[in-house]
Design a protein around this motif. Structure first.
Motif, PDB file in Angstrom:
ATOM      1  N   VAL A   8       0.836  -1.208   0.000  1.00 35.42           N
ATOM      2  CA  VAL A   8       0.000   0.000   0.000  1.00 35.42           C
ATOM      3  C   VAL A   8       0.870   1.258   0.000  1.00 35.42           C
ATOM      4  O   VAL A   8       0.649   2.183  -0.793  1.00 35.42           O
ATOM      5  CB  VAL A   8      -0.979  -0.003   1.198  1.00 35.42           C
ATOM      6  CG1 VAL A   8      -1.668   1.337   1.366  1.00 35.42           C
ATOM      7  CG2 VAL A   8      -2.012  -1.117   1.031  1.00 35.42           C
ATOM      8  N   ILE A   9       1.873   1.292   0.872  1.00 37.03           N
ATOM      9  CA  ILE A   9       2.760   2.458   0.932  1.00 37.03           C
ATOM     10  C   ILE A   9       3.513   2.620  -0.391  1.00 37.03           C
ATOM     11  O   ILE A   9       3.629   3.738  -0.918  1.00 37.03           O
ATOM     12  CB  ILE A   9       3.728   2.348   2.119  1.00 37.03           C
ATOM     13  CG1 ILE A   9       2.961   2.478   3.440  1.00 37.03           C
ATOM     14  CG2 ILE A   9       4.838   3.403   2.029  1.00 37.03           C
ATOM     15  CD1 ILE A   9       3.782   2.137   4.666  1.00 37.03           C
ATOM     16  N   SER A  10       4.016   1.514  -0.921  1.00 37.20           N
ATOM     17  CA  SER A  10       4.749   1.574  -2.187  1.00 37.20           C
ATOM     18  C   SER A  10       3.867   2.080  -3.314  1.00 37.20           C
ATOM     19  O   SER A  10       4.325   2.815  -4.188  1.00 37.20           O
ATOM     20  CB  SER A  10       5.301   0.190  -2.555  1.00 37.20           C
ATOM     21  OG  SER A  10       6.206  -0.254  -1.584  1.00 37.20           O
ATOM     22  N   GLY A  57       2.914   5.165  -7.321  1.00 37.79           N
ATOM     23  CA  GLY A  57       1.751   5.302  -8.183  1.00 37.79           C
ATOM     24  C   GLY A  57       1.595   4.154  -9.168  1.00 37.79           C
ATOM     25  O   GLY A  57       0.735   4.192 -10.039  1.00 37.79           O
ATOM     26  N   GLU A  58       2.429   3.113  -9.005  1.00 42.83           N
ATOM     27  CA  GLU A  58       2.387   1.961  -9.902  1.00 42.83           C
ATOM     28  C   GLU A  58       2.130   0.691  -9.111  1.00 42.83           C
ATOM     29  O   GLU A  58       2.909   0.319  -8.228  1.00 42.83           O
ATOM     30  CB  GLU A  58       3.708   1.822 -10.656  1.00 42.83           C
ATOM     31  CG  GLU A  58       4.032   2.993 -11.556  1.00 42.83           C
ATOM     32  CD  GLU A  58       5.354   2.805 -12.264  1.00 42.83           C
ATOM     33  OE1 GLU A  58       5.737   1.643 -12.510  1.00 42.83           O
ATOM     34  OE2 GLU A  58       6.005   3.822 -12.549  1.00 42.83           O
ATOM     35  N   PHE A  59       1.046   0.018  -9.467  1.00 41.36           N
ATOM     36  CA  PHE A  59       0.662  -1.189  -8.729  1.00 41.36           C
ATOM     37  C   PHE A  59       1.670  -2.318  -8.936  1.00 41.36           C
ATOM     38  O   PHE A  59       2.015  -3.025  -7.990  1.00 41.36           O
ATOM     39  CB  PHE A  59      -0.745  -1.640  -9.140  1.00 41.36           C
ATOM     40  CG  PHE A  59      -1.275  -2.768  -8.304  1.00 41.36           C
ATOM     41  CD1 PHE A  59      -1.567  -2.584  -6.966  1.00 41.36           C
ATOM     42  CD2 PHE A  59      -1.463  -4.023  -8.861  1.00 41.36           C
ATOM     43  CE1 PHE A  59      -2.040  -3.621  -6.188  1.00 41.36           C
ATOM     44  CE2 PHE A  59      -1.942  -5.072  -8.092  1.00 41.36           C
ATOM     45  CZ  PHE A  59      -2.232  -4.870  -6.755  1.00 41.36           C
ATOM     46  N   ILE A  89       8.009  -4.617  -4.977  1.00 35.85           N
ATOM     47  CA  ILE A  89       8.654  -4.239  -3.715  1.00 35.85           C
ATOM     48  C   ILE A  89       8.157  -5.130  -2.584  1.00 35.85           C
ATOM     49  O   ILE A  89       8.945  -5.649  -1.782  1.00 35.85           O
ATOM     50  CB  ILE A  89       8.402  -2.752  -3.405  1.00 35.85           C
ATOM     51  CG1 ILE A  89       9.116  -1.877  -4.434  1.00 35.85           C
ATOM     52  CG2 ILE A  89       8.848  -2.408  -1.986  1.00 35.85           C
ATOM     53  CD1 ILE A  89       8.712  -0.417  -4.390  1.00 35.85           C
ATOM     54  N   GLY A  90       6.851  -5.344  -2.513  1.00 37.44           N
ATOM     55  CA  GLY A  90       6.285  -6.193  -1.468  1.00 37.44           C
ATOM     56  C   GLY A  90       6.759  -7.630  -1.546  1.00 37.44           C
ATOM     57  O   GLY A  90       7.016  -8.266  -0.524  1.00 37.44           O
ATOM     58  N   SER A  91       6.911  -8.150  -2.755  1.00 35.52           N
ATOM     59  CA  SER A  91       7.332  -9.547  -2.892  1.00 35.52           C
ATOM     60  C   SER A  91       8.808  -9.744  -2.548  1.00 35.52           C
ATOM     61  O   SER A  91       9.195 -10.803  -2.065  1.00 35.52           O
ATOM     62  CB  SER A  91       7.041 -10.053  -4.302  1.00 35.52           C
ATOM     63  OG  SER A  91       7.796  -9.356  -5.260  1.00 35.52           O
ATOM     64  N   VAL A  92       9.618  -8.730  -2.765  1.00 31.64           N
ATOM     65  CA  VAL A  92      11.035  -8.844  -2.426  1.00 31.64           C
ATOM     66  C   VAL A  92      11.230  -8.813  -0.907  1.00 31.64           C
ATOM     67  O   VAL A  92      11.971  -9.616  -0.340  1.00 31.64           O
ATOM     68  CB  VAL A  92      11.853  -7.708  -3.092  1.00 31.64           C
ATOM     69  CG1 VAL A  92      13.251  -7.631  -2.530  1.00 31.64           C
ATOM     70  CG2 VAL A  92      11.880  -7.915  -4.597  1.00 31.64           C
TER      71      VAL A  92
END
Length: 90
Positions: free
Chosen positions: A40-42, A47-49, A55-58
């Motif tokens: 969510v923060i990323s 602005g890119e899902f 980022i979340g998966s890393v």
């Protein structure tokens, strides 16, 4: 009810400390919450899902390991009893 005793044996040891299995499950559940937060923060920052998911998966794998190690270190730290703290101040 039926699973109560087997689960208690799985999640704690004879000394009353959390088991490795419980620490691992806590690590995973906390990472789910943390990864959703990171995504969510990323997304708000980039602005890119797709970038937010990347980022979340890393970060999810490294932080599961770090949290597990952190939890085990704290579990091995000596604990003081209420009686011990009262004697220190007497």
């Amino acid at each position: 009810m039926i699973l109560d005793q087997p689960l208690k044996k799985l999640f704690s040891n004879k000394s009353g400390k959390d088991s490795n299995a419980k620490s691992l499950l806590k690590s995973i559940s906390w990472r789910i919450v943390g990864t959703i937060d990171t995504i969510v923060i990323s997304y708000f920052v980039t602005g890119e899902f797709v970038m937010a998911l990347s980022i979340g998966s890393v970060e999810v794998f490294s932080k599961i390991i770090l949290y597990y190690l952190h939890e085990r270190v704290w579990e091995s730290a000596p604990k003081t009893k209420a009686d011990d703290t009262q004697q220190e101040y007497a």
